[in-house]
Design a protein around this motif. Structure first.
Motif, PDB file in Angstrom:
ATOM      1  N   VAL A  44       1.005  -1.078  -0.168  1.00  0.00           N
ATOM      2  CA  VAL A  44      -0.183  -0.030  -0.058  1.00  0.00           C
ATOM      3  C   VAL A  44       0.761   1.254  -0.070  1.00  0.00           C
ATOM      4  O   VAL A  44       2.226   0.990   0.417  1.00  0.00           O
ATOM      5  N   PRO A  45       0.709   2.465  -0.384  1.00  0.00           N
ATOM      6  CA  PRO A  45       1.217   3.299  -0.422  1.00  0.00           C
ATOM      7  C   PRO A  45       1.810   4.077   0.748  1.00  0.00           C
ATOM      8  O   PRO A  45       3.002   4.469   0.766  1.00  0.00           O
ATOM      9  N   ALA A  46       1.194   3.639   2.046  1.00  0.00           N
ATOM     10  CA  ALA A  46       1.560   3.825   3.208  1.00  0.00           C
ATOM     11  C   ALA A  46       3.015   3.224   3.602  1.00  0.00           C
ATOM     12  O   ALA A  46       3.708   3.707   4.384  1.00  0.00           O
ATOM     13  N   MET A  47       3.309   2.178   2.717  1.00  0.00           N
ATOM     14  CA  MET A  47       4.734   1.688   3.127  1.00  0.00           C
ATOM     15  C   MET A  47       5.940   2.513   2.594  1.00  0.00           C
ATOM     16  O   MET A  47       7.027   2.273   3.006  1.00  0.00           O
ATOM     17  N   GLY A  48       5.470   3.481   1.670  1.00  0.00           N
ATOM     18  CA  GLY A  48       6.456   4.774   1.457  1.00  0.00           C
ATOM     19  C   GLY A  48       7.326   4.378   0.307  1.00  0.00           C
ATOM     20  O   GLY A  48       7.801   3.122   0.147  1.00  0.00           O
ATOM     21  N   PRO A  50      -0.152   8.808   2.271  1.00  0.00           N
ATOM     22  CA  PRO A  50      -1.484   9.031   2.824  1.00  0.00           C
ATOM     23  C   PRO A  50      -1.859   8.855   4.182  1.00  0.00           C
ATOM     24  O   PRO A  50      -1.126   8.218   4.915  1.00  0.00           O
ATOM     25  N   PRO A  51      -3.068   9.345   4.752  1.00  0.00           N
ATOM     26  CA  PRO A  51      -3.344   9.201   6.324  1.00  0.00           C
ATOM     27  C   PRO A  51      -3.645   7.782   6.431  1.00  0.00           C
ATOM     28  O   PRO A  51      -3.881   7.011   5.655  1.00  0.00           O
ATOM     29  N   GLY A  80       0.657   1.015   7.368  1.00  0.00           N
ATOM     30  CA  GLY A  80       2.200   1.094   6.902  1.00  0.00           C
ATOM     31  C   GLY A  80       2.964   0.153   7.624  1.00  0.00           C
ATOM     32  O   GLY A  80       3.817   0.928   8.290  1.00  0.00           O
ATOM     33  N   ALA A  81       3.051  -1.069   7.610  1.00  0.00           N
ATOM     34  CA  ALA A  81       3.917  -2.059   8.253  1.00  0.00           C
ATOM     35  C   ALA A  81       3.708  -3.304   7.313  1.00  0.00           C
ATOM     36  O   ALA A  81       2.915  -3.681   6.845  1.00  0.00           O
ATOM     37  N   LEU A  82       5.007  -4.041   7.500  1.00  0.00           N
ATOM     38  CA  LEU A  82       4.927  -5.389   6.587  1.00  0.00           C
ATOM     39  C   LEU A  82       5.147  -6.461   7.776  1.00  0.00           C
ATOM     40  O   LEU A  82       6.234  -6.312   8.637  1.00  0.00           O
TER      41      LEU A  82
END
Lengths: 455, 138
Positions: A342-346, A439-440, A412-414
């Protein structure tokens, strides 16, 4: 003369051994068109087995800008995980399979291979991990359900938590915040379990939650247990969640060890472990979108139309019908986990899939033993895999861990399950607070994990 | 009637050695038959049988080799017998390793090796038994 004959034996044995130890040539086996050498096997198979060692104060290596920590230890062989909507993590633990040893080779190879795996008892349970205060430490580690039979695939659809044991698909009622199952599970359907040479039953739910996809591995490397035991094997079943009725969704997938639904398109993807014993660079394990009704070659062919002559009688019609998979991951890497990012992974890790590679047992030099990231563009793989979590195996052969299931927490974590050190690892971007492209929190979770948490 | 006692060391193989050799020949022949059955029927179970029969044959032929090593100490051995016996052991070992391959991957080499090793075992048994003496009396 007489003695010379006897002394030649150890020399001959040494020659065989050296021949077996020669290093495999380095080929480019990533992506849509991997280099495919001709099949070959030495007198002895190339077995290079992991030497287990404790992590101690070490941790796996992650890219700059990311940090990793162990969020659960002392598990009973963790395989796959599921992130629940409230952020809790379920861990499926166990060891399956009851394949009889048919040949002398099975006994010898079995003993050697076992040295590279954990010796702890099969957990046969689901463990729940909770980080109530959001500090990244999962302070609660409790048994959610036990007395299961080698649970592996996990999927949540609404209030139904589906668990794929090695012999049946079951359903628990799940309420948000629960830390223990409220009762025994209900059987949805039996799964093929005779022999269970490849016992894992990976699971994913369709985006609408109507269907469950169950991945069933073959009952042999390459039909050496006979074709009779391959009925209903090496395929993905589509199971009607309401009735338990099933049909073959795709076939010829030798050992599909993890499934994931692509966010947005709803397409089913799988990682598949390919056949052994025809060389260190054959056959590449792969990542592929799974076409409904598609046949992917096993046992007659590999990587499209390459005939496997070890199968007799052969089937030229099946060879011709075999679909070439989308993306080669490299031979013998043993991909056991897949999850869409997801985009939250950066950064560069926002669009693509993570693949957990358990690592080879029959290749020299060894490969895998890491989590890679396959970048995607426009919904398709684009570019070579990038190491995301590595350092499981050091160059001296010591192996601290072996990755299996990977799951993306939409916050935002694997999450990485490690079935050698019996640990769950969590990788998070350390720069997320300052990176404006992220994103938030609270992006949709649908289908983003192995199994997929569907609200 | 005159009886002559032979006091030179026996050139033939001893009884236990002979039993191991005869057993090995039987199992190598059974391996060959099982391989042939797999070759013609594609039925995998024959291949499993062949693998295990070959393990039994190798155990017995190894015992025969060990017996022969002990006999070497006494001297006066048949060089041809030793060569054929060791050749049987070596080809048998390669045949056993080859049988560790999966499914039809053993063919056709497994069948060829099994023919060769069965013939070698037969020749070794022939030579070994041709010189077999029971009591040292002629």
């Amino acid at each position: 003369m007489k003695l010379a004959n006897l002394t030649i034996l150890p020399i001959a044995a040494a020659v065989i051994w050296l021949a077996a130890c020669s290093k495999a040539p380095d080929l480019n086996q990533y992506g849509a068109s991997p280099q495919m050498p001709t099949p070959a096997r030495g007198v002895m198979p190339d077995m290079v087995i992991a030497k287990p060692a404790a992590w101690g104060s070490q941790v796996p290596t992650v890219p700059q800008g990311y940090s990793i920590s162990a969020i659960a230890t002392d598990l009973g062989i963790p395989r796959q995980t599921l992130v629940l909507p409230n952020g809790d993590i379920l861990v499926a633990e166990g060891r399956g399979g009851h394949a009889p040893k048919l040949k002398p080779k099975d006994i010898i190879a079995g003993k050697i291979k076992a040295k590279g795996n954990t010796s702890v008892k099969s957990g046969n349970r689901l463990t729940l991990l909770r980080d109530a205060d959001g500090d990244g430490k999962y302070e609660l580690q409790t048994v959610f359900a036990d007395n299961l039979d080698a649970p592996y695939g996990l999927a949540l659809v609404g209030n139904n938590l589906y668990v794929a044991n090695q012999g049946e698909l079951v359903r628990f009622d799940y309420r948000a915040g629960q830390t223990k199952a409220s009762g025994a599970p209900v059987k949805v359907t039996d799964l093929p379990s005779a022999i269970n040479h490849h016992w894992t039953k990976a699971l994913a739910a369709s985006p609408d939650g109507r269907f469950l996809y169950v991945a069933i591995g073959s009952n042999s490397n390459i039909t050496e247990r006979g074709m009779d035991v391959e009925v209903d094997r090496a395929r993905v079943w589509q199971v009607d969640a309401a009735t338990g009725a099933h049909r073959a969704y795709a076939t010829g997938l030798r050992n599909p060890t993890a499934l994931a639904i692509q966010p947005g398109t709803g397409t089913l993807w799988a990682v598949v472990n390919e056949r052994d014993e025809i060389g260190p660079n054959l056959v590449p394990d792969y990542l592929t979108s799974v076409r409904e009704g598609g046949f992917y070659g096993w046992p007659y062919a590999y990587w499209g139309n390459h005939v496997d002559t070890r199968v007799m009688p052969q089937d030229p019609a099946k060879v011709a019908a075999a679909i070439t998979p989308d993306y080669a991951l490299g031979s013998h890497v043993a991909a056991l986990g897949v999850a869409f990012s997801v985009p939250a992974m950066g950064g560069q890790f926002g669009e693509g899939v993570f693949v957990g590679e358990h690592g080879s047992w029959n290749r020299n030099p060894p490969v895998g033993y890491k989590v890679v990231f396959v970048p995607f563009r426009d919904g398709r793989p684009a570019g070579d895999p990038v190491d995301f979590v590595s350092g499981f195996r050091t160059s001296d052969g010591l192996t601290h861990g072996r990755p299996v299931g990977v799951t993306v927490d939409p916050r935002g974590a694997l999450i990485v399950a490690d079935d050698l050190s019996n640990t769950i690892w969590r990788v998070t971007p350390t720069r997320s607070a300052t990176t404006s492209t992220v994103p938030p929190a609270g992006v949709p979770a649908a289908g983003a994990t192995t199994g997929g948490a569907i609200p | 009637m005159i009886s002559i006692v032979d006091r030179t060391p026996p050139k033939g193989i001893q009884l236990f050695h002979a039993a191991a050799l005869a057993g090995a020949l039987t199992l190598f022949l059974a391996t060959l038959l099982a391989d042939y059955a797999y070759w013609t029927s594609h039925e995998i179970q024959w291949s499993n049988f062949a693998s295990w029969l070959l393990v039994g044959a190798m155990v017995l032929v190894s015992i025969a080799v060990i017996c022969e090593i002990f006999a070497l100490v006494r001297g006066g051995r048949s060089v041809v017998y030793i060569l054929v016996l060791v050749a049987t052991w070596i080809v048998g070992l390669f045949d056993a390793l080859h049988h560790a391959r999966d499914a039809w991957g053993i063919m056709p080499t497994a069948l060829v090796l099994s023919v060769v090793v069965a013939v070698l075992a037969g020749v070794a048994t022939w030579i070994g038994f041709a010189s077999l003496r029971t009591g040292g009396a002629r």
